[in-house]
Motif scaffolding. Structure first.
Motif, PDB file in Angstrom:
ATOM      1  N   VAL A  34      -7.976   3.498   1.035  1.00 26.90           N
ATOM      2  CA  VAL A  34      -7.342   2.593   1.421  1.00 26.90           C
ATOM      3  C   VAL A  34      -8.007   1.410   2.469  1.00 26.90           C
ATOM      4  O   VAL A  34      -8.723   1.855   3.479  1.00 26.90           O
ATOM      5  CB  VAL A  34      -5.999   2.660   1.917  1.00 26.90           C
ATOM      6  N   VAL A  58       0.994  -1.378  -0.045  1.00 21.51           N
ATOM      7  CA  VAL A  58      -0.039  -0.057  -0.123  1.00 21.51           C
ATOM      8  C   VAL A  58       0.837   1.390  -0.129  1.00 21.51           C
ATOM      9  O   VAL A  58       0.699   2.170  -0.708  1.00 21.51           O
ATOM     10  CB  VAL A  58      -1.083  -0.103   1.358  1.00 21.51           C
ATOM     11  N   LYS A  85       0.830   3.749  -3.379  1.00 25.45           N
ATOM     12  CA  LYS A  85       0.801   5.013  -3.114  1.00 25.45           C
ATOM     13  C   LYS A  85       1.885   6.071  -3.672  1.00 25.45           C
ATOM     14  O   LYS A  85       1.799   7.143  -4.035  1.00 25.45           O
ATOM     15  CB  LYS A  85       0.119   5.639  -1.740  1.00 25.45           C
ATOM     16  N   LYS A  86       2.995   5.759  -3.141  1.00 26.73           N
ATOM     17  CA  LYS A  86       4.128   6.468  -3.680  1.00 26.73           C
ATOM     18  C   LYS A  86       4.446   6.649  -5.093  1.00 26.73           C
ATOM     19  O   LYS A  86       4.578   7.392  -5.830  1.00 26.73           O
ATOM     20  CB  LYS A  86       5.635   6.196  -3.196  1.00 26.73           C
ATOM     21  N   PHE A 139      -6.848   8.972  -2.413  1.00 27.99           N
ATOM     22  CA  PHE A 139      -6.787   7.562  -2.109  1.00 27.99           C
ATOM     23  C   PHE A 139      -7.861   7.090  -1.326  1.00 27.99           C
ATOM     24  O   PHE A 139      -8.231   7.973  -0.212  1.00 27.99           O
ATOM     25  CB  PHE A 139      -5.531   7.240  -1.618  1.00 27.99           C
ATOM     26  N   MET A 158       1.636   5.972  -7.556  1.00 21.18           N
ATOM     27  CA  MET A 158       0.795   6.777  -7.652  1.00 21.18           C
ATOM     28  C   MET A 158       0.951   8.329  -7.831  1.00 21.18           C
ATOM     29  O   MET A 158       0.764   8.738  -8.693  1.00 21.18           O
ATOM     30  CB  MET A 158      -0.456   6.465  -6.909  1.00 21.18           C
ATOM     31  N   GLU A 159       1.732   8.953  -6.597  1.00 22.57           N
ATOM     32  CA  GLU A 159       2.015  10.183  -6.725  1.00 22.57           C
ATOM     33  C   GLU A 159       3.052  10.501  -7.680  1.00 22.57           C
ATOM     34  O   GLU A 159       2.948  11.513  -8.322  1.00 22.57           O
ATOM     35  CB  GLU A 159       2.639  10.507  -5.295  1.00 22.57           C
TER      36      GLU A 159
END
Length: 132
Positions: free
Chosen positions: A35, A17, A21-22, A33, A24-25
């Protein structure tokens, strides 16, 4: 490419996760997001969002192997929920088992099967295929 408003990650692995997320950024993938650590938690929350007419995710990245309710059980339950908004689901799994991949393809609601780890390239393909 237009980025996604809201993405949902359903996965019990906090390291995945965090890294997703990193990435995606870095890929400028989405504005926000949601989660969830298992399918049941996600299903309950998404049902509540649908019934209260709140913002729903555009894309769900769904792991298969999770405690409480796995990805397959989530999928079976989620496709029964009526929603005005079409939500694109991607199976994201470490499994390369052809039976998992074929089973995922049998669902109309599943857009594709992504083998972990998620990369910037795989997210760019999701964005390219996403109909805003």
């Amino acid at each position: 490419m237009k980025k996604i408003d809201l993405a949902c990650i359903i996965d019990d692995d906090p390291i995945f996760v965090f890294s997703a997320k990193k990435i995606m950024e870095l890929a400028d993938f989405c504005n926000g997001f949601l989660v969830f650590g298992n399918g049941e938690e996600a299903l309950n929350h998404l049902r509540a969002l649908i019934s209260s007419d709140k913002e729903l995710p555009d894309v769900i990245l769904l792991d298969l192997n999770m405690p409480v309710m796995d990805g397959w059980e989530f999928l079976e339950n989620f496709i029964q929920i009526k929603s005005e908004k079409a939500i694109t689901i991607y199976i994201v799994s470490s499994s390369v088992d052809p039976s998992d991949i074929n089973k995922a393809k049998s669902y109309d609601h599943v857009n594709n099967y992504i083998v972990k780890p998620v990369t910037i390239d795989s997210l760019k393909k999701v964005l390219k295929n996403h109909k805003a």
